[in-house]
Design an enzyme around this catalytic site. Sequence first.
Site, PDB file in Angstrom:
ATOM      1  N   GLY A  37       0.818  -1.243   0.126  1.00  0.00           N
ATOM      2  CA  GLY A  37       0.053  -0.121   0.040  1.00  0.00           C
ATOM      3  C   GLY A  37       0.970   1.282   0.120  1.00  0.00           C
ATOM      4  CB  CYS A  38       0.121   4.565   1.460  1.00  0.00           C
ATOM      5  SG  CYS A  38       1.008   6.062   1.734  1.00  0.00           S
ATOM      6  CE1 TYR A  39       5.557   7.323  -1.227  1.00  0.00           C
ATOM      7  CE2 TYR A  39       6.730   5.908  -3.073  1.00  0.00           C
ATOM      8  CZ  TYR A  39       6.027   7.115  -2.636  1.00  0.00           C
ATOM      9  OH  TYR A  39       6.245   8.185  -3.202  1.00  0.00           O
TER      10      TYR A  39
END
Length: 205
Positions: A37-39
Amino acid sequence: MKNIFLIAIFALSVNGFAQSNKTKSASNLETITLGGGCYWCVEAVYENLDGVKSVVSGFSGGKVANPTYEEVCTGTTGHAEVVQITYDKNVTDLDEIFKVFFTVHDPTTLNRQGADVGTQYRSVIFYKNAEQKTAAESIIAELNKAKVYSSPIVTKVEPFKAFYKAEDYHQNYYANNKNQPYCKMVIQPKIEKFEKVFKDKLKKK
């Protein structure tokens, strides 16, 4: 989705490794590239894991060289948001790296994590050698067999080809933006969960 058994299966084996491994050679660094997902979320968690030397946010798995964040966000480059983790095998190991990975993101939702939707948010492990590939496939099979999640794991295990570092403002994003709504509502709960499950493996501050 993640029940008490999930915490138990991960907690059982996180304590013994570091002590037995500290006698190994001092030069024992390895790198693994993960997309969950979002880093910003994944980076913030691994920054606190004992044995991790660096975490760099970037992109991997696509067809465009040196993509920008804006290009990746279109979903047309094929890249996933990833973190490249360098860790000391004297202190931690792949098993623990993967246990953290499967604790702090949902590996059963295809191309999304919560409200973040798109192929760039897919769950993926980019392996660099046979050991990483075997370890990744093994823990996925283990978790599926144990039915830790109510749905099958969709995490891809793919050979590493290239990593492109994201723009500077993406690095250490949580540490630099703790008061932002996304950090408070999305990243902070992940960190709190990580700290609860892996309390014995946190970096000394």
